[in-house]
Design a protein around this motif. Structure first.
Motif, short mmCIF file in Angstrom:
data_model
loop_
_atom_site.label_atom_id
_atom_site.label_comp_id
_atom_site.label_asym_id
_atom_site.label_seq_id
_atom_site.Cartn_x
_atom_site.Cartn_y
_atom_site.Cartn_z
N GLU A 26 -8.49 -1.91 2.56
CA GLU A 26 -8.15 -0.49 2.65
C GLU A 26 -7.60 -0.23 4.03
O GLU A 26 -8.09 -0.78 5.01
CB GLU A 26 -9.41 0.37 2.44
N VAL A 27 -6.58 0.59 4.10
CA VAL A 27 -6.02 0.96 5.39
C VAL A 27 -6.21 2.46 5.57
O VAL A 27 -5.76 3.25 4.73
CB VAL A 27 -4.53 0.61 5.47
N GLU A 28 -6.89 2.85 6.63
CA GLU A 28 -7.11 4.27 6.91
C GLU A 28 -5.80 4.92 7.33
O GLU A 28 -5.02 4.34 8.07
CB GLU A 28 -8.09 4.43 8.07
N ALA A 29 -5.61 6.16 6.87
CA ALA A 29 -4.42 6.90 7.28
C ALA A 29 -4.45 7.09 8.80
O ALA A 29 -5.50 7.37 9.38
CB ALA A 29 -4.37 8.24 6.58
N GLY A 30 -3.32 6.91 9.43
CA GLY A 30 -3.21 7.11 10.87
C GLY A 30 -3.68 5.94 11.70
O GLY A 30 -3.82 6.06 12.91
N SER A 31 -3.92 4.79 11.07
CA SER A 31 -4.36 3.63 11.84
C SER A 31 -3.29 2.55 11.83
O SER A 31 -2.31 2.63 11.09
CB SER A 31 -5.67 3.08 11.26
N VAL A 63 -0.81 3.53 -2.81
CA VAL A 63 -0.10 3.70 -1.55
C VAL A 63 0.16 5.19 -1.38
O VAL A 63 0.78 5.81 -2.25
CB VAL A 63 1.24 2.93 -1.56
N LEU A 64 -0.38 5.78 -0.31
CA LEU A 64 -0.30 7.22 -0.08
C LEU A 64 -0.75 7.99 -1.32
O LEU A 64 -0.16 8.99 -1.72
CB LEU A 64 1.13 7.62 0.32
N GLY A 65 -1.80 7.45 -1.96
CA GLY A 65 -2.40 8.13 -3.10
C GLY A 65 -1.75 7.87 -4.44
O GLY A 65 -2.17 8.44 -5.44
N THR A 66 -0.70 7.03 -4.47
CA THR A 66 0.04 6.83 -5.70
C THR A 66 0.15 5.34 -6.02
O THR A 66 0.22 4.52 -5.11
CB THR A 66 1.48 7.39 -5.55
N ILE A 79 8.01 5.84 2.94
CA ILE A 79 7.65 4.55 3.53
C ILE A 79 8.85 3.99 4.30
O ILE A 79 9.99 4.16 3.88
CB ILE A 79 7.24 3.54 2.43
N GLY A 80 8.58 3.34 5.41
CA GLY A 80 9.62 2.59 6.11
C GLY A 80 9.28 1.11 5.99
O GLY A 80 8.14 0.73 6.24
N TYR A 81 10.25 0.28 5.58
CA TYR A 81 9.95 -1.12 5.31
C TYR A 81 10.87 -2.04 6.09
O TYR A 81 12.08 -1.82 6.16
CB TYR A 81 10.11 -1.38 3.80
N LEU A 82 10.29 -3.05 6.68
CA LEU A 82 11.07 -4.10 7.33
C LEU A 82 10.72 -5.42 6.65
O LEU A 82 9.59 -5.89 6.75
CB LEU A 82 10.73 -4.18 8.82
N GLN A 148 10.93 8.63 10.23
CA GLN A 148 9.55 8.93 10.59
C GLN A 148 8.65 8.98 9.36
O GLN A 148 8.01 10.00 9.08
CB GLN A 148 9.50 10.25 11.37
N PRO A 149 8.59 7.87 8.63
CA PRO A 149 7.84 7.86 7.37
C PRO A 149 6.33 7.93 7.62
O PRO A 149 5.85 7.57 8.70
CB PRO A 149 8.22 6.52 6.75
N GLU A 150 5.62 8.38 6.61
CA GLU A 150 4.16 8.46 6.72
C GLU A 150 3.54 7.08 6.86
O GLU A 150 2.51 6.90 7.48
CB GLU A 150 3.57 9.12 5.46
N LEU A 151 4.21 6.10 6.22
CA LEU A 151 3.69 4.73 6.25
C LEU A 151 4.80 3.77 6.63
O LEU A 151 5.91 3.83 6.10
CB LEU A 151 3.15 4.37 4.85
#
Lengths: 307, 265
Positions: A26-31, A63-66, A79-82, A148-151
């Motif tokens: 699990e990944v906490e939001a904002g971490s 992911v972000l609740g979905t 989401i921003g992905y690299l 500036q994505p949330e994740l």
């Protein structure tokens, strides 16, 4: 605290080859969450599952609740992905390519692309095929960060970057965290993520074998100390050093007029500093703890003892 | 947000390639068609054609070369133009999804705010428009040379032939796109597109030889399009409908296949 990503019993088979054997985290939001593991451990596969590029064989992801499968373009815009193996081509400039990705991701604030490019030292007017690997990686970072994505999901983000740019990247990660964005990144070595990550997960052979906070690891980690002192006999210095709690592996490197000693120290460093203050030092090196070694000792030794 | 971002990238970022193929087709037209008055229309040429083995003239469609429309049909639409258009269409089709996936770029595109169906449809649209553009160039240039080269082609027939010409190339291109999207490999797409074109051509050439193998004509897209010499006799519109409809079906199949599978695995 809300959860940005959760994975439960994630498995993935490619044909008969099982790559993930029940990944849970699990990944906490904002971490900032770092996944460490050797190549082939399943880092990239896990990340691709988060973006619905590949679909897990079993298990659930949020992911972000979905569920990424149901989230569709609306979820991926947040989401921003690299990718781990970034490949960019085409006879267009960096700016043109970014404009294309801007058209298919979330809204990008005006001036943001130029600001990021300037920070990373990237020339947007050059053609992509003329860019070096490092510069392509910078372009990949810009497209991941620009809206500036949330994740942020970043697969080996610092690969190909020179040390100065790596520092700038770490600053970007810290700023993103301050803004409340969640960052999920991977690396094959811990030292790359220990500067930015709050939590690290160790992935090995398709399984998470440990999840630790970086602060916890740092406290438990072993540092190496080396100092040179004058006006004291080497064996007296050894006696003083050995008396400090947590010290081990004391070695005398030089005892010719001045004494040079090295040792390892685990846990609190305050007693060591107090002892050192009583000596006349001519040189002192207290190394940053090697968290990699800390993890290896934590998780390798019990296994070997069990054998 | 701009409309059709994936289409725009696929269409506009490849303008050099589109221009290159257009120039190639123009060169073929200016090389062949002005020679008609001195070659195709001359009695000597007819004698030479008559002296060739009939199997050969049938295979090359040279049996009608003595008329302007027949000459244009055989040399341009049936041979060099067909070859160039097919190569262009197949290479674009194979690159659209399979090539993009193989190179690793599709992964990044799909990680953005797009649907896979949308990726396939927008790129298929870019393929379609580039093929139509090339066909239009051919049509216009042939019409321009119609008088000077004494070809005597009727405009209606030329337009009909152009629709079939584009449809035939598009069929190979969409076959390449479809197999590329199903397999994720550019090479498989190229092979499929080339197979449709080459087998179609060979089946036509062989099928025209004897009654025994006439059935080959029924499975040759090349024969569907050109069996009745459209430049001379006007388009076979049901055949045109089939070519375009099968292409559309291949695109739909590509979209469904891509939607259902792992990418870059």
């Amino acid at each position: 605290m809300a959860t940005a990503i959760s994975a439960k019993s994630l498995t993935k088979e490619f044909g008969r080859r099982e790559v993930l054997h029940g990944v849970d985290f699990e990944v906490e939001a904002g971490s900032v969450f770092g996944v460490i593991g050797p190549n082939g451990a399943g880092k990239t596969t896990t990340m691709r599952c988060l973006l619905d590029i590949i679909r897990p064989t079993s298990g659930t992801i949020r992911v972000l609740g979905t569920d990424p499968r149901a989230g569709g373009p609306e979820l991926r815009r947040r989401i921003g992905y690299l990718p781990g193996e970034l490949f960019l081509a085409g006879r267009v400039t960096g700016r043109t390519l970014l404009a294309h990705y801007e058209a298919i991701s979330g809204p990008v604030p005006p001036g943001r692309v130029d600001q990021l490019a300037e920070r990373l030292g990237l020339d947007l007017t050059r053609h992509i095929r003329k860019l070096s690997k490092g510069n392509k990686q910078k372009l990949g970072l810009v497209q991941a960060f620009m809206h500036q994505p949330e994740l942020l999901v970043l697969d080996e983000p610092t690969s190909g970057l020179d040390p100065l740019v790596q520092q700038e990247f770490h600053a970007m990660v810290r700023e993103a965290k301050h803004r409340g964005q969640t960052i999920f990144l991977s690396s094959h070595v811990l030292s790359e993520v220990q500067q930015t990550a709050d939590t690290v997960a160790i992935l090995r052979d398709g399984r998470i074998i440990a999840v630790e906070s970086v602060n916890g690891l740092r406290e438990g980690a072993v540092r190496r100390v080396r100092f040179t002192t004058s006006g004291i006999a080497a064996h007296d210095a050894v006696a003083l050093l050995s008396g400090v709690p947590g010290v081990g592996h004391v070695e005398v490197l030089e005892s010719d007029g001045t004494a040079t000693l090295s040792a390892t120290i685990g846990g609190d460093i305050q007693p060591l500093v107090r002892m050192l203050a009583s000596l006349r030092l001519t040189d002192l090196v207290l190394e940053e703890p090697d968290l990699e070694e800390a993890v290896l000792t934590m998780y390798a030794t019990p296994q070997e003892e069990a054998r | 947000m701009t409309a059709l971002p994936l289409f725009r990238r696929a269409f506009f970022d490849t303008w050099r390639s589109t221009l290159g193929w257009a120039l190639g087709l123009a060169a073929a037209i200016f090389l062949y068609l002005p020679l008609y008055p001195s070659i195709g229309g001359s009695a000597q040429m007819q004698d030479m054609i008559d002296a060739l083995p009939p199997e050969m003239t049938k295979a090359l469609n040279y049996d009608q070369i003595a008329t302007g429309p027949g000459y244009t049909q055989a040399t341009l639409f049936g041979l060099l133009g067909f070859l160039l258009m097919t190569i262009a269409s197949v290479s674009w089709g194979a690159a659209a999804v399979g090539g993009d996936e193989e190179s690793g770029q599709l992964e990044l595109t799909l990680a953005h705010g797009v649907r896979r169906v949308q990726v396939v449809l927008e790129r298929a649209l870019a393929l379609l428009l580039r093929v139509v553009l090339l066909a239009a160039v051919v049509c216009v240039l042939v019409w321009l040379l119609n008088g000077p080269a004494q070809l005597g082609i009727e405009l209606g027939n030329l337009l009909g032939a152009t629709v079939l010409f584009a449809g035939l190339a598009l069929l190979s291109g969409t076959a390449a796109l479809c197999v590329g999207a199903v397999s994720g490999r550019r090479t498989y797409g190229l092979a499929a597109g080339a197979a449709v074109a080459v087998l179609g051509y060979v089946f036509n050439a062989v099928g025209r030889q004897t009654k025994d193998v006439e059935w080959l004509l029924d499975v040759s897209p090349y024969h569907w399009a050109y069996g009745n010499s459209p430049v001379a006799n006007g388009a076979d519109w049901p055949a045109a409908g089939w070519l375009w409809a099968i292409s559309a079906a291949l695109v739909v199949l590509a979209a469904v296949a891509l939607e259902r599978r792992d990418v870059g695995a």
